[in-house]
Design an enzyme around this catalytic site. Structure first.
Site, short mmCIF file in Angstrom:
data_model
loop_
_atom_site.label_atom_id
_atom_site.label_comp_id
_atom_site.label_asym_id
_atom_site.label_seq_id
_atom_site.Cartn_x
_atom_site.Cartn_y
_atom_site.Cartn_z
N ASP A 83 6.57 -12.69 18.37
CA ASP A 83 6.57 -12.67 19.82
C ASP A 83 6.49 -14.12 20.31
O ASP A 83 6.07 -15.02 19.56
CB ASP A 83 5.38 -11.85 20.31
CG ASP A 83 5.35 -11.70 21.82
OD1 ASP A 83 6.42 -11.79 22.45
OD2 ASP A 83 4.26 -11.51 22.37
N ASP A 87 0.76 -10.21 20.50
CA ASP A 87 -0.54 -10.23 21.19
C ASP A 87 -0.69 -9.13 22.22
O ASP A 87 -1.80 -8.81 22.63
CB ASP A 87 -0.74 -11.58 21.89
CG ASP A 87 0.17 -11.74 23.10
OD1 ASP A 87 1.38 -11.44 22.97
OD2 ASP A 87 -0.30 -12.15 24.17
#
Length: 265
Positions: free
Chosen positions: A33, A209
């Protein structure tokens, strides 16, 4: 957290700090990410910029793993390339609705007709509330409220209403909500990459996250790999954890070093 993802993430996990992942030795494929993982979170999307160390770490990793690296983000491909300085040939943007293979070929979902109507309503809503930021992505529209968290309840209610009226999917994030064309998520993007060279046959590892990354954690585990949660402990399907972007870059450097000095057979 979406109900299906939340129920599966809770299985056998706790809120205790997760162990740091060991440096892998077997052939792996890494899915990374962007915001909160490769780059720190910022007040606005444009405030995140290219950074020499990040670019160098990604480029080294792509070379060490023979291309088995993909950035999988809610951002567009253009934004991914801007922040990563074009260091990753493979990438998936807008939560998997746009995907670029390692060979440069791109596939994009057809935008839902409801996106344009929802985007117009979101922009009208934001125009009356200082601090809200609208981000159009073609196949999705995001409403950021990091600078105006007092509007959270109103933002979430608006998203629920527009999604129901226009047949869209809701994707919550950290002080952002997105309305997107149905049909893809980060887990689906990871699975698609893993069916293709150079990823096929490797063990997938997803670093994320946010709630959007839970789909990626679950997909990686289903294919014999695992997820790595970046940031504070929470309910998650990830098996390992890293404290933040600096720790991520350090860990990625250790992976590169392992495969440069001990190439997999």
């Amino acid at each position: 957290m979406p109900a299906q993802v939340g129920s599966r993430a809770a299985e056998g996990r706790s809120h205790a700090p997760l162990p740091v992942p060991e440096t892998p030795r077997e052939p792996v494929a890494l899915f990374l990410d962007m915001d909160g993982v490769l780059a720190p979170l910022a007040p606005t999307p444009d405030a995140v910029v290219a950074e020499p160390r990040r670019t160098a770490v990604i480029a080294r990793l792509v070379k060490a793993l023979d291309g088995r690296v993909a950035i999988v983000s809610g951002r567009t491909l253009e934004e991914i390339d801007r922040i990563a300085d074009h260091a990753s040939p493979a990438a998936a943007g807008v939560h998997g609705l746009v995907r670029r293979r390692a060979n440069g070929e791109e596939t994009t979902f057809t935008p839902s007709p409801g996106i344009a109507r929802a985007a117009a309503a979101v922009e009208a809503f934001a125009a009356e509330r200082p601090g809200l930021l609208v981000e159009r992505k073609g196949v999705a529209v995001g409403l950021h409220y990091r600078q105006a968290p007092q509007y959270e309840a109103e933002v979430l209610a608006l998203a629920d209403d527009l999604a129901a009226r226009h047949g869209l999917s809701i994707q919550p994030g950290v002080l952002v909500i997105e309305l997107k064309t149905p049909g893809a998520d980060k887990g689906a993007a990871l699975t698609a990459f893993m069916a293709e060279p150079p990823f096929k046959g490797a063990r997938p590892i997803m670093l994320g996250d946010d709630l959007t990354d839970e789909y990626g954690f679950l997909a990686a585990e289903a294919l014999g790999g695992y997820g790595v949660l970046v940031g504070p402990p929470r309910e998650t399907a990830a098996r390992f954890g890293l404290s933040g972007p600096d720790a991520v870059l350090d860990w990625l450097d250790s992976v590169s070093a392992a495969f440069e000095t001990e190439p997999a057979q």
